[in-house]
Design an enzyme around this catalytic site. Structure first.
Site, PDB file in Angstrom:
ATOM      1  N   SER A 208      42.628  60.734  17.986  1.00 48.97           N
ATOM      2  CA  SER A 208      43.235  59.685  17.154  1.00 48.97           C
ATOM      3  C   SER A 208      44.168  58.712  17.855  1.00 48.97           C
ATOM      4  CB  SER A 208      43.991  60.320  15.999  1.00 48.97           C
ATOM      5  OG  SER A 208      43.097  60.567  14.955  1.00 48.97           O
TER       6      SER A 208
ATOM      7  N   SER B 132      42.542  58.179  13.938  1.00 53.62           N
ATOM      8  CA  SER B 132      43.305  57.884  12.744  1.00 53.62           C
ATOM      9  C   SER B 132      44.478  56.923  12.960  1.00 53.62           C
ATOM     10  CB  SER B 132      43.838  59.184  12.140  1.00 53.62           C
ATOM     11  OG  SER B 132      44.778  59.795  13.002  1.00 53.62           O
TER      12      SER B 132
ATOM     13  N   LYS C   3      53.689  55.305  13.432  1.00 56.05           N
ATOM     14  CA  LYS C   3      52.605  55.821  12.582  1.00 56.05           C
ATOM     15  C   LYS C   3      53.214  56.506  11.364  1.00 56.05           C
ATOM     16  CE  LYS C   3      48.403  58.707  12.858  1.00 56.05           C
ATOM     17  NZ  LYS C   3      47.544  59.540  13.745  1.00 56.05           N
TER      18      LYS C   3
HETATM   19  N1  GLN Z   1      38.530  61.887  14.134  1.00 57.04           N
HETATM   20  C1  GLN Z   1      39.019  63.242  14.258  1.00 57.04           C
HETATM   21  C2  GLN Z   1      39.122  63.872  12.904  1.00 57.04           C
HETATM   22  O1  GLN Z   1      38.820  63.216  11.947  1.00 57.04           O
HETATM   23  C3  GLN Z   1      40.328  63.264  14.979  1.00 57.04           C
HETATM   24  C4  GLN Z   1      41.445  62.819  14.135  1.00 57.04           C
HETATM   25  C5  GLN Z   1      42.749  62.975  14.850  1.00 57.04           C
HETATM   26  O2  GLN Z   1      42.808  63.064  16.061  1.00 57.04           O
HETATM   27  N2  GLN Z   1      43.801  63.036  14.058  1.00 57.04           N
HETATM   28  O3  GLN Z   1      39.501  65.003  12.772  1.00 57.04           O
END
Ligand code: GLN
Length: 489
Positions: free
Chosen positions: A185, A161, A80
């Site tokens: 995410s 994400s 990532k």
């Molecule tokens: N969808 C969540 C957010 O936008 C979690 C994102 C994540 O886990 N990095 O904060």
């Protein structure tokens, strides 16, 4: 073996094949590089590193030939683009870091390298890991390799994400990939792409060298196609790191050894608050099927209550933006990253940040700055911290009577790019089942167990006690066998 056979292996099978000398690490890397290059329309990678991959594979072959080699020797993975990689551009999918080349390596990526893993490239994400669709990346949306039966032309999101990582693993461009999970995410994109992903206990993997979003929640974890594969990869990623003060000084167990196949007598909690109005009936059926599988394997389902669940989402959307507004203050155009000149220092800051951050990131910074400001701090931030404790206490209480908790991972299957309306709150709702676990710091795993009526993967989530990833993985492997999810995109 043909190249497409090589990309269809699990990590465990590739490891065995390398040991038997059925193929070389260079052949394995080249097969994946070819797959990665042939799948550019998915937009899963921000940066491809094919030469680096082949070089590392060559070094892996040399170590294997001497009978040496780590737990992931020669296994090709994607990283990532939130993990700093020495000498390799690391962007967080943001314009502000578009040309950032870190002079150091994150602890997790260094651990993987030490274990012999071969990095293929850096995968796209929602900008600074803020999102659930990978649509906020500065480099454009990532496409999910899965298609709806009813509308094969529609381009679906991979979730977010860690959407680039999930798409790469599902499309057979990498045997596994790293993710990070702040509120879901790893788990939500794993569910959308039909793969396995585990967010370990907070503190299990070092955060050092991972670009920070919300420091009290961020945690790295593996994404792969089987429970055994995430067990192998988690073992290589985890471990205490003195450079991260929140990294836990606990030993890393042999996660693979935990996969005994025996879950007889275990108690599986089924939280009644995870059946909100409007939960899709196919997700509900999937969940009921999962409960039945565990029962058949000798475990006992127990209804539990996690009474503060409904406050998790609002709590997260105070705590995470607060921490993000503080963490992202460092992008000021002075030390590194983008700079847009201005007549005064203040103007340079403002112009740099306005140009460098996308809309969702700016929204979070605004919310975060607001909830931390004098006069609102106690009403919002301090209050959210208290509610966070109540949510963690709910889990602690539940784990006095159960060993693991089973819930859906996400309220729906993958949606189409551009299908959701402009309301950010709709997007935030994607993580309604994953966020409580993050606030409590507990391990959570998503496992694909079925398909929607439209032919898209759906995942179930297993939640464990702190630092008890072993039970989570053990139960997941039993459910993996029972579900027999073999569909491919
Ligand atoms: N969808 C969540 C957010 O936008 C979690 C994102 C994540 O886990 N990095 O904060």
């Amino acid at each position: 073996m043909s190249r497409s056979d090589l990309t269809r292996l699990t990590m465990a099978a590739a490891r065995d094949g390398l040991a038997r000398k059925d193929f070389t690490a260079v052949e394995l890397a080249e097969a994946h590089v070819a797959a990665m290059e042939a799948a550019r329309q998915l937009n899963a990678f921000v940066t491809e590193t094919p030469e680096l991959a082949v070089d590392r594979a060559r070094a892996a072959d040399a170590r294997l030939a001497k009978g040496e080699g780590g737990a992931m020797e020669g296994l090709p993975i994607a990283m990532k683009d939130l993990f700093c990689t020495e000498g390799v551009r690391t962007t967080a999918s943001s314009h502000i870091l578009e040309n950032f080349i870190p002079p150091y390596e994150s602890t997790v990526s260094a651990n993987l390298k030490k274990a012999g893993a071969v990095m293929l490239g850096k995968t796209s994400l929602d900008e600074f890991a803020m999102g659930s669709s990978n649509m906020t990346s500065h480099f454009g949306p990532v496409e999910n390799p899965w298609k709806r039966k009813s509308d094969p032309k529609a381009k679906l999101v991979p979730g977010g994400s860690s959407g680039g990582s999930a798409a790469a693993v599902a499309a057979r461009l990498a045997l596994g990939a790293t993710g990070t999970d702040t509120g879901g995410s790893i788990r939500q994109p794993a569910s959308f792409c039909g793969i396995v992903g585990i967010k370990p206990t907070y503190g299990r993997c070092s955060r050092w060298g991972i670009i920070a979003f919300a420091s009290s929640l961020d945690q790295a974890g593996p994404m792969a196609r089987t429970v055994r594969d995430v067990s192998i990869m988690l073992g290589a990623m985890a471990g205490h790191d003195p450079k991260d003060s929140t990294s836990a000084p606990v030993a890393v167990p042999n996660f693979e050894a935990a996969l005994t196949g025996d879950i007889r007598g275990l108690k599986v909690g089924v939280p009644k608050e995870y059946r909100p109005d409007g939960l899709s009936s196919e997700v509900e059926t999937l969940w009921n099927d999962g409960i039945a599988m565990l029962k058949d394997a000798g475990a006992t389902p127990v209804e539990i209550s996690l009474p503060h669940t409904k406050y998790a989402l609002p709590t997260y959307y105070i705590v995470a933006p607060a921490e993000c507004s503080s963490n992202l203050a460092r992008y000021d155009g002075v030390r590194y990253g983008l700079r847009v000149e201005g007549k005064t220092l203040d103007e340079m800051y403002a112009k740099t940040r306005a140009a460098g951050f996308g809309k969702e990131v700016r929204r979070r910074i605004l919310v975060g700055t607001y909830v931390l400001s004098a006069g609102y701090y106690d009403a919002y931030y301090a209050k959210a911290q208290k509610v966070r404790r109540l949510i963690a206490d709910d889990f602690a209480k539940a784990f006095q009577s159960v060993d693991v908790i089973l819930t859906p991972t996400a309220p729906s299957a993958a949606f189409a790019i551009g299908e959701t309306d402009d309301n950010p709150v709709t997007m935030w709702l994607n993580d309604v089942f994953t966020i409580p676990t993050s606030l409590a710091g507990l391990p959570g795993l998503s496992l694909p167990t079925g398909l929607s009526t439209d032919g898209l993967p759906l995942g179930l989530q297993l939640i464990g006690r702190p630092f008890d990833e072993e039970t989570v993985l053990k139960v997941a492997e039993v459910m993996e066998k029972a579900a027999g999810f073999t569909a491919v995109p």
